[in-house]
Design a protein around this motif. Sequence first.
Motif, PDB file in Angstrom:
ATOM      1  N   ARG A   1      36.431  32.932  54.448  1.00  0.00           N
ATOM      2  CA  ARG A   1      36.899  34.156  55.090  1.00  0.00           C
ATOM      3  C   ARG A   1      36.397  35.345  54.289  1.00  0.00           C
ATOM      4  NH1 ARG A   1      42.296  33.277  58.242  1.00  0.00           N
ATOM      5  NH2 ARG A   1      41.924  31.137  58.825  1.00  0.00           N
ATOM      6  N   GLN A   2      35.900  36.361  54.991  1.00  0.00           N
ATOM      7  CA  GLN A   2      35.361  37.529  54.326  1.00  0.00           C
ATOM      8  C   GLN A   2      36.418  38.620  54.243  1.00  0.00           C
ATOM      9  OE1 GLN A   2      31.652  38.890  55.835  1.00  0.00           O
ATOM     10  NE2 GLN A   2      31.382  40.358  54.202  1.00  0.00           N
ATOM     11  N   VAL A   3      36.492  39.233  53.077  1.00  0.00           N
ATOM     12  CA  VAL A   3      37.415  40.334  52.828  1.00  0.00           C
ATOM     13  C   VAL A   3      36.577  41.601  52.711  1.00  0.00           C
ATOM     14  CG1 VAL A   3      39.134  41.245  51.237  1.00  0.00           C
ATOM     15  CG2 VAL A   3      39.005  38.796  51.654  1.00  0.00           C
ATOM     16  N   PHE A   4      37.033  42.690  53.324  1.00  0.00           N
ATOM     17  CA  PHE A   4      36.248  43.913  53.354  1.00  0.00           C
ATOM     18  C   PHE A   4      36.840  45.022  52.483  1.00  0.00           C
ATOM     19  CE2 PHE A   4      35.439  41.702  57.342  1.00  0.00           C
ATOM     20  CZ  PHE A   4      34.053  41.637  57.308  1.00  0.00           C
ATOM     21  N   ASP A   5      37.937  44.744  51.784  1.00  0.00           N
ATOM     22  CA  ASP A   5      38.614  45.763  51.002  1.00  0.00           C
ATOM     23  C   ASP A   5      38.757  45.313  49.553  1.00  0.00           C
ATOM     24  OD1 ASP A   5      40.044  48.049  50.386  1.00  0.00           O
ATOM     25  OD2 ASP A   5      41.950  47.224  51.076  1.00  0.00           O
TER      26      ASP A   5
ATOM     27  N   THR B   1      42.382  44.453  48.362  1.00  0.00           N
ATOM     28  CA  THR B   1      42.856  43.128  48.761  1.00  0.00           C
ATOM     29  C   THR B   1      42.367  42.075  47.784  1.00  0.00           C
ATOM     30  OG1 THR B   1      42.750  43.854  51.057  1.00  0.00           O
ATOM     31  CG2 THR B   1      42.955  41.501  50.671  1.00  0.00           C
ATOM     32  N   ILE B   2      41.107  42.175  47.390  1.00  0.00           N
ATOM     33  CA  ILE B   2      40.535  41.224  46.420  1.00  0.00           C
ATOM     34  C   ILE B   2      41.282  41.314  45.092  1.00  0.00           C
ATOM     35  CG2 ILE B   2      38.480  40.872  44.968  1.00  0.00           C
ATOM     36  CD1 ILE B   2      38.181  39.453  47.532  1.00  0.00           C
TER      37      ILE B   2
ATOM     38  N   MET C   1      44.530  39.524  45.175  1.00  0.00           N
ATOM     39  CA  MET C   1      44.426  38.067  45.326  1.00  0.00           C
ATOM     40  C   MET C   1      43.918  37.370  44.070  1.00  0.00           C
ATOM     41  SD  MET C   1      42.804  38.127  49.159  1.00  0.00           S
ATOM     42  CE  MET C   1      42.202  36.477  49.070  1.00  0.00           C
TER      43      MET C   1
ATOM     44  N   TYR D   1      37.604  32.872  49.858  1.00  0.00           N
ATOM     45  CA  TYR D   1      37.475  34.258  50.296  1.00  0.00           C
ATOM     46  C   TYR D   1      36.253  34.873  49.631  1.00  0.00           C
ATOM     47  CZ  TYR D   1      42.208  33.859  52.096  1.00  0.00           C
ATOM     48  OH  TYR D   1      43.324  33.470  52.796  1.00  0.00           O
TER      49      TYR D   1
ATOM     50  N   TYR E   1      33.724  38.451  49.070  1.00  0.00           N
ATOM     51  CA  TYR E   1      33.645  39.902  49.100  1.00  0.00           C
ATOM     52  C   TYR E   1      32.242  40.284  48.672  1.00  0.00           C
ATOM     53  CZ  TYR E   1      34.586  44.777  47.921  1.00  0.00           C
ATOM     54  OH  TYR E   1      34.544  46.141  47.848  1.00  0.00           O
TER      55      TYR E   1
END
Length: 66
Positions: free
Chosen positions: A3-7, A10-11, A14, A41, A43
């Motif tokens: 799953r890709q995270v764009f922020d 958020t990273i 996590m 995940y 990024y």
Amino acid sequence: MPRQVFDARTILSMMDKAKRIIVVKRKDSAKLKLRMRRYLYTYVAAPDEIDKIISNVKDKSKVVYY
């Protein structure tokens, strides 16, 4: 499936729960991959931004560079 995270925030939130943090650097971009319990995940950002994020990691033994 990963799953890709764009922020970046958020990273950062996590990172404490991640089992392993994988850093893949290329010429113009870098990937940060967080192996969590269920998902991987990713990024994607500039290499200097990834370095800033990695500097905030508390447990450096989780970080693996490729």
